[in-house]
Write a protein that holds these residues in place. Structure first.
Motif, PDB file in Angstrom:
ATOM      1  N   ARG A   1      40.703  52.416  48.723  1.00 10.53           N
ATOM      2  CA  ARG A   1      39.878  52.054  49.767  1.00 10.53           C
ATOM      3  C   ARG A   1      38.460  52.304  49.088  1.00 10.53           C
ATOM      4  O   ARG A   1      37.425  51.879  49.175  1.00 10.53           O
ATOM      5  CB  ARG A   1      40.008  52.982  51.005  1.00 10.53           C
ATOM      6  N   THR A   2      38.339  53.399  48.261  1.00 13.90           N
ATOM      7  CA  THR A   2      36.956  53.802  47.343  1.00 13.90           C
ATOM      8  C   THR A   2      36.807  52.510  46.408  1.00 13.90           C
ATOM      9  O   THR A   2      35.617  52.291  46.497  1.00 13.90           O
ATOM     10  CB  THR A   2      37.357  54.890  46.848  1.00 13.90           C
ATOM     11  N   GLY A   3      37.815  52.072  46.016  1.00 14.66           N
ATOM     12  CA  GLY A   3      37.376  51.059  44.823  1.00 14.66           C
ATOM     13  C   GLY A   3      37.088  49.663  45.801  1.00 14.66           C
ATOM     14  O   GLY A   3      36.032  49.070  45.347  1.00 14.66           O
ATOM     15  N   ASN A   4      37.626  49.518  46.948  1.00 15.05           N
ATOM     16  CA  ASN A   4      37.131  48.211  47.531  1.00 15.05           C
ATOM     17  C   ASN A   4      35.675  48.672  48.087  1.00 15.05           C
ATOM     18  O   ASN A   4      34.754  47.741  47.992  1.00 15.05           O
ATOM     19  CB  ASN A   4      37.995  48.310  49.021  1.00 15.05           C
ATOM     20  N   ASP A   5      35.429  50.019  48.376  1.00 16.86           N
ATOM     21  CA  ASP A   5      34.063  49.993  49.004  1.00 16.86           C
ATOM     22  C   ASP A   5      33.003  49.894  47.855  1.00 16.86           C
ATOM     23  O   ASP A   5      32.001  49.330  48.114  1.00 16.86           O
ATOM     24  CB  ASP A   5      33.943  51.539  49.544  1.00 16.86           C
ATOM     25  N   ALA A   6      33.545  50.309  46.587  1.00 19.80           N
ATOM     26  CA  ALA A   6      32.562  50.250  45.286  1.00 19.80           C
ATOM     27  C   ALA A   6      32.170  48.692  45.120  1.00 19.80           C
ATOM     28  O   ALA A   6      31.322  48.487  44.860  1.00 19.80           O
ATOM     29  CB  ALA A   6      33.189  50.833  44.397  1.00 19.80           C
ATOM     30  N   GLU A   7      33.440  48.125  45.157  1.00 19.30           N
ATOM     31  CA  GLU A   7      33.191  46.599  44.950  1.00 19.30           C
ATOM     32  C   GLU A   7      32.247  45.968  45.850  1.00 19.30           C
ATOM     33  O   GLU A   7      31.450  44.836  45.485  1.00 19.30           O
ATOM     34  CB  GLU A   7      34.682  46.059  44.771  1.00 19.30           C
ATOM     35  N   LEU A   8      32.694  46.243  47.015  1.00 20.06           N
ATOM     36  CA  LEU A   8      31.854  45.669  48.022  1.00 20.06           C
ATOM     37  C   LEU A   8      30.489  46.129  47.985  1.00 20.06           C
ATOM     38  O   LEU A   8      29.616  45.311  48.234  1.00 20.06           O
ATOM     39  CB  LEU A   8      32.315  46.057  49.646  1.00 20.06           C
ATOM     40  N   GLU A   9      30.107  47.061  47.582  1.00 19.77           N
ATOM     41  CA  GLU A   9      28.732  47.646  47.529  1.00 19.77           C
ATOM     42  C   GLU A   9      27.924  46.977  46.314  1.00 19.77           C
ATOM     43  O   GLU A   9      26.762  46.726  46.228  1.00 19.77           O
ATOM     44  CB  GLU A   9      28.694  49.320  47.270  1.00 19.77           C
TER      45      GLU A   9
END
Lengths: 343, 145
Positions: A264-272
């Motif tokens: 989820r953190t990776g997803n958040d970082a990618e999304l950001e």
């Protein structure tokens, strides 16, 4: 002349307040021996009697008047008063000593069947041979005058009664013993019956007081670990056991939680990152669009705010060619076409 | 009319005092009644004291000399000996001694039945009883003359 009392009449003898159960025919007990029986005397003047003599009141006495044997029933009457309270409630029990423990010693003190049998069968008086012979002679003599013989009959009846009482007492005690055995057997069987403890079946041995597991049932966590094909005792096995017992707090669940959080953190970082790229592109587009736009600022550029002299570097904007002709020589100017020239 | 006591009758309503004065006056029927009803009462209640009371009047009746009364006395003595407990050894021996003395006197008087059982009774009696019977026999024969 002499009539027997009729049974319908009240019996004054039976109604008398006798304090003893067997008061005798006349309701009183004589304790003194016969003082009028003259016996042959020896050389020393003392009566030559080899043993005590019996009185008519029961019991026997010595010649000096002291009692040799107690009257009938005296021992039975004296026994309760000797120990009035110790034997109370201890019928048939050996050694009624104070017991310790919540059970009061009843489980450790066996019942005295011998004593009970002795009490039940009572005084087993068996007629002696000489008594039968004596009764036979007496009955034979009495029959000659038409009396009904009864001595032998009474002795036989007494013997039969004692035998019957003996049999009944033995049967009673045997019944008690059988019931005791049956109760013990039932208690042992009940105590030895297997019972469940978790998934195990446990059996208690009354003889040893130990319990043993007769079937070791697999617990749920063991079944889970076994179904995973893990080897018992291995680290993975106990990890699986922990997983089953601890459920969402187990090691595997924790690892999955960490992995999910990382994902989820990776997803958040990618999304950001994507969102930031969009923001940068949009700003660039906005700047590009602004560069070609004719607006008030472009039409009215801000006056130069430099401290340097305007003549040196400033560009004068003119609107017409006549204004450009009036400028001093060497002045830079921007014409209506936007081109900067020098005069 | 004199009514003899039947030992088979229930003795619960028996009042010996009714016959006591007559028995004391020497009425043999009263003595027999008290003896027989008394021994029946004693057997019914297992009362050795009542049996010994009955034996007293049986002795009085037997003292009249009738052979049947002497037989009744022997029967009552046998029952008294049976009612006595095992612990009352002295009483049993005394009764056995009196019985031996009476039977020996009957045997001497020509009673065949007594003569027949005398030896058997003596064999089954203790030496103490046999020795005591000799003195009692002498006392019975002593008429004080």
């Amino acid at each position: 002349m002499y009539q027997l009392a009729q049974s319908a009449q009240p019996d004054p003898m039976l109604a008398a307040p006798f304090r003893r159960a067997k008061p005798g025919l006349f309701g009183s007990r004589r304790k003194s021996p016969s003082k009028y029986l003259e016996l042959p005397k020896g050389q020393d003047g003392q009566p030559v009697v080899p043993g005590p003599i019996s009185g008519f009141g029961g019991g026997t006495w010595n010649l000096d008047g002291s009692q040799a044997t107690a009257p009938d029933g005296a021992s039975a009457m004296a026994q309760p008063s000797a120990q009035p309270s110790q034997n109370a409630g201890n019928f048939g029990m050996d050694n009624p000593a104070p017991s310790t423990g919540p059970l009061g010693g009843s489980m450790r003190q066996p019942f005295d069947y011998e004593r009970a049998l002795e009490v039940l069968r009572g005084d087993q008086r068996k007629p002696k041979a000489w008594q039968y012979a004596l009764a036979a002679v007496g009955d034979a003599l009495a029959m000659n005058s038409g009396y009904r013989p009864y001595a032998v009959q009474n002795l036989t009846a007494a013997r039969n009664e004692q035998a019957q009482r003996q049999r009944e007492a033995a049967a009673q005690v045997l019944g008690w013993q059988y019931n005791d055995y049956a109760r013990n057997q039932e208690a042992d069987l009940r105590a030895a019956a297997p019972f469940s403890s978790g998934r195990d079946r446990v059996q208690f041995d009354p003889a040893t007081g130990q319990s043993r597991i007769i079937y070791d049932g697999a617990e749920d966590f063991q079944t889970y670990a076994d179904e995973l094909g893990l080897e018992p005792g291995s680290e993975e096995y106990f990890k699986a056991v922990e997983d089953y017992v601890l459920r969402s707090a187990g090691p595997s669940a924790y690892e999955r939680d960490v992995q999910l959080d990382d994902h989820r953190t990776g997803n958040d970082a990618e999304l950001e990152r994507i969102r930031n790229g969009f923001r940068v592109g949009l700003e660039q587009l906005r700047q590009t669009n602004r560069r070609g736009m004719v607006d008030y600022r472009n039409a009215n550029p801000a006056p130069p705010r430099s401290r340097r002299k305007a003549s040196s570097n400033s560009v004068v904007t003119v609107k017409t060619p006549a204004e450009a002709e009036r400028l001093p020589k060497g002045t830079r100017y921007r014409g209506p076409d936007g081109v900067v020239r020098e005069r | 009319m004199t009514t003899r006591a039947n030992t088979g009758e229930r003795s619960g309503s028996f009042n010996p005092f009714r016959y006591l004065s007559a028995a004391a006056a020497g009425d043999i029927e009263a003595q027999r009644t008290i003896a027989e009803r008394g021994i029946a009462h004693a057997v019914e209640h297992c009362d050795v004291l009542a049996a010994m009371d009955a034996a007293v009047f049986a002795r009085l009746a037997a003292a009249h000399g009738m052979r049947d009364d002497q037989g009744r006395l022997l029967s009552i003595l046998a029952i008294v000996g049976d009612l006595a407990t095992e612990d009352e050894v002295d009483l049993r021996e005394s009764l056995a001694a009196e019985s031996l003395a009476l039977i020996s006197l009957l045997a001497d008087d020509g009673e065949e039945c007594a003569d027949q059982f005398l030896l058997s009774i003596a064999e089954h009696s203790t030496p103490t009883a046999v020795e005591l019977s000799k003195h009692l026999r002498a006392a019975m024969l002593d008429k004080g003359e």
